[in-house]
Design an enzyme around this catalytic site. Structure first.
Site, PDB file in Angstrom:
ATOM      1  N   GLU A  49      -5.395  -5.908   7.072  1.00 42.55           N
ATOM      2  CA  GLU A  49      -6.136  -6.509   5.965  1.00 42.55           C
ATOM      3  C   GLU A  49      -5.681  -7.945   5.713  1.00 42.55           C
ATOM      4  OE1 GLU A  49      -5.627  -2.067   4.949  1.00 42.55           O
ATOM      5  OE2 GLU A  49      -4.471  -3.667   5.886  1.00 42.55           O
ATOM      6  N   LYS A 100      -4.727   4.108   9.765  1.00 42.87           N
ATOM      7  CA  LYS A 100      -4.882   2.765  10.347  1.00 42.87           C
ATOM      8  C   LYS A 100      -5.268   2.860  11.826  1.00 42.87           C
ATOM      9  CE  LYS A 100      -1.444   0.324   7.494  1.00 42.87           C
ATOM     10  NZ  LYS A 100      -0.165  -0.417   7.551  1.00 42.87           N
ATOM     11  N   GLU A 120       4.734   6.313  -2.332  1.00 41.43           N
ATOM     12  CA  GLU A 120       4.959   5.912  -0.944  1.00 41.43           C
ATOM     13  C   GLU A 120       6.388   6.246  -0.513  1.00 41.43           C
ATOM     14  OE1 GLU A 120       2.773   2.532   1.223  1.00 41.43           O
ATOM     15  OE2 GLU A 120       4.696   1.640   0.668  1.00 41.43           O
ATOM     16  N   GLY A 159       8.595  -3.146   2.015  1.00 40.47           N
ATOM     17  CA  GLY A 159       7.550  -3.896   1.336  1.00 40.47           C
ATOM     18  C   GLY A 159       7.494  -3.657  -0.156  1.00 40.47           C
ATOM     19  N   ARG A 160       7.609  -2.406  -0.580  1.00 45.22           N
ATOM     20  CA  ARG A 160       7.507  -2.081  -2.011  1.00 45.22           C
ATOM     21  C   ARG A 160       8.775  -2.443  -2.789  1.00 45.22           C
ATOM     22  NH1 ARG A 160       7.670   2.019   1.351  1.00 45.22           N
ATOM     23  NH2 ARG A 160       9.151   3.728   1.180  1.00 45.22           N
ATOM     24  N   LYS A 216       5.131  -8.821   6.257  1.00 42.13           N
ATOM     25  CA  LYS A 216       6.451  -8.675   6.870  1.00 42.13           C
ATOM     26  C   LYS A 216       6.371  -8.830   8.397  1.00 42.13           C
ATOM     27  CE  LYS A 216      10.289  -5.368   6.921  1.00 42.13           C
ATOM     28  NZ  LYS A 216      10.754  -4.066   6.380  1.00 42.13           N
ATOM     29  N   HIS A 271      -7.831   6.777 -26.132  1.00 42.68           N
ATOM     30  CA  HIS A 271      -9.268   7.014 -26.230  1.00 42.68           C
ATOM     31  C   HIS A 271      -9.839   7.440 -24.886  1.00 42.68           C
ATOM     32  CE1 HIS A 271      -9.746   5.354 -30.351  1.00 42.68           C
ATOM     33  NE2 HIS A 271      -8.647   4.691 -30.001  1.00 42.68           N
TER      34      HIS A 271
END
Length: 548
Positions: free
Chosen positions: A214, A512, A355, A269-270, A208, A386
């Site tokens: 990263e 960060k 978030e 973003g999400r 964005k 399981h």
């Protein structure tokens, strides 16, 4: 939005009193008292989705008190505020308008005096045009070969959403190979470079702000490798694209202006898969299917806005979640999809929910005294049976669950899907009712000389463990759009009632900032470190080890 502590409302106090009356009531008793319980506590959406909330520790009184809470917290006004573009992302002074990206009506959406729908349509048209060129083979790489591979470089919402959706919709996938790079760990790129051919690969740099650490480090490394391979910076024009709101930064990186797909600051973003951040989705399944994804989400938007709260799926799921988290103190929720294509859904909902609502400061700036966002976790299908279902059935934790499955399999082979669904239905039944419907087995262990009564204690299932069931006809683009928007609005509803801001995420920033400081210290062995004793010890140990 009404900025009051939910615990100070009349409804909350009444819910507290009601909880004392109902907390030990068993689901067996609730079903025995009402033979039409399923009918009264299940809801359908256009024959596409069935939501069953009957296996919850609730009565009609519970639901009514929870609805009173929603009304007392002015949920209706909050919904209107979001859809109309009010600055409900208060700490960042932004509206929240991801719903506008899938707006299929002819209605204008006015922001700062301008209708934003023409701008949204322009970007959608650009996505359609480009995706069709790549899929058809008209868009070619620098050597004249057709594109065969798409690499999306992003992290968080720029990665989890597109990755989850493209996996979920693999039955609709075309011939293009899709890869997603997110981790700063160089292993991902190392493996990618062994697979791809730069001549036939395009890269979508999805950030964005075009500053995400990263993403930008990975993008710069890809650019170096690309230029080392092809030897001509002009060839980037056929291979590098940006999804961002920072046009100038993208151009400074070397991306052609016409290769930039626009984002807006009012899209978190999400919540961005509906925007150009969904470019990788459109490339993977085609624009027609991408449009169906938007249509499903839009129809859930309409349902959320227009349906009475007593039949409103996102609102009911949100209220039930508040009931368990704040009164039963459950703290967690399990997302359990019984469809292999939905294997990334728990991780996606985890980010969206935690978030958004992982906050401990309310909208008044005060520390909260109630539980906000729950811990979200889960896995796909019978794999979990399981693994952690033992704890769910007989452990000391009460874990509300969402069970999600399609009626129709995309890949029917013999009786596999029927067996899968038999497990799906059996688990919600067993969690709710335990051993109630079955007699204990007569087990005698001569080896340990144990009495039947002793063994039976270990085989006892008390039940009374709640779940919601979401049953889809089929997991297709439209249904997936419904499902994602359903959870988006559930999360929003809870944020309103928790009296928190759901659309910022300041909690990710501190780590960060500190990492940037530490990176300079790792790079400069002679720097004077100023950290706590533990962090200082770890850094010094690392620095000494790298000198060996």
């Amino acid at each position: 939005m009404k900025n009051i502590a939910p615990v100070k409302t009349t409804s909350w106090k009444e819910l507290n009193n009601h909880f004392q009356e109902i907390k030990h009531v068993h689901l067996i008793d609730l079903f025995n008292k009402d033979k039409d319980r399923f009918k009264k506590f299940s809801f359908t959406f256009q024959n596409k989705l069935l939501l069953d909330i009957s296996k919850n520790r609730i009565t009609h009184t519970t639901v009514q008190l929870l609805l009173n809470l929603a009304n007392e917290m002015n949920l209706s006004t909050a919904i209107q505020a979001m859809f109309s573009g009010s600055n409900i992302n208060f700490t960042e002074k932004r509206p929240v308008l991801h719903t506008a990206l899938r707006n299929k009506s002819n209605n204008q959406i006015i922001l700062n005096g301008f209708d934003i729908m023409p701008e949204i349509k322009f970007v959608l048209d650009k996505i359609q045009s480009f995706s069709e060129q790549v899929i058809s083979g008209k868009w070619k790489g620098y050597s004249g070969k057709k594109i065969t591979t798409v690499v999306n470089v992003g992290i968080g919402g720029s990665d989890l959403g597109p990755k989850m959706v493209t996996d979920a919709l693999k039955p609709y996938k075309n011939h293009l190979n899709m890869y997603f790079i997110s981790n700063i760990d160089s292993t991902e790129l190392f493996q990618l470079f062994k697979i791809i051919n730069f001549e036939t690969t395009i890269f979508l740099i999805s950030s964005k702000t075009f500053t995400t650490q990263e993403t930008m480090i990975n993008a710069k490394t890809i650019k170096r490798y690309f230029l080392k391979k092809v030897g001509n910076i002009e060839y980037m024009d056929q291979h590098f694209f940006a999804v961002t709101m920072a046009f100038r930064k993208a151009e400074n990186f070397g991306i052609l202006k016409s290769n930039v797909f626009r984002l807006w600051d009012w899209v978190g973003g999400r919540y961005s898969i509906w925007s150009a951040m969904g470019l990788s989705i459109a490339l993977s399944i085609g624009f027609k299917n991408f449009s169906q994804l938007l249509s499903g989400a839009y129809d859930m938007d309409v349902h959320f806005q227009q349906t009475n709260f007593g039949s409103n799926m996102p609102v009911l799921l949100a209220l039930i979640g508040i009931w368990y988290n704040n009164f039963f103190n459950t703290e967690t929720e399990a997302i359990l999809p019984y469809d292999q294509y939905l294997h990334r859904l728990p991780e996606y909902i985890q980010q969206s929910n935690m978030e958004s609502n992982g906050k401990n400061i309310d909208r008044n700036g005060n520390q909260v005294s109630w539980q906000t966002g729950p811990i979200i976790w889960g896995t796909v299908g019978t794999n979990g049976q399981h693994s952690f279902y033992q704890l769910m059935h007989q452990g000391t934790k009460l874990i509300p669950c969402d069970f999600i499955a399609p009626i129709v399999s995309q890949n029917p082979i013999y009786n596999h899907h029927e067996i899968l669904l038999s497990n799906f239905f059996a688990q919600t039944h067993a969690l709710a009712f335990g051993n109630f419907f079955y007699k204990q087995d007569n087990i005698i262990s001569s080896k340990y000389n144990m009495k039947n009564q002793y063994i039976e204690k270990f085989k006892f299932f008390e039940g009374n463990r709640p779940s919601n069931t979401l049953l889809f006809h089929k997991i297709d683009p439209y249904s997936l759009g419904l499902l994602i928007a359903l959870y988006e609005h559930k999360i929003f509803t809870q944020g309103v009632i928790f009296n928190i801001f759901s659309f910022d995420q300041w909690g990710v920033e501190l780590g960060k900032q500190i990492s940037q400081s530490i990176y300079s210290d790792l790079s400069n062995k002679n720097s004077i470190l100023n950290y706590d004793d533990s962090t200082l010890g770890l850094i010094n140990y690392y620095n000494k080890s790298t000198l060996c």
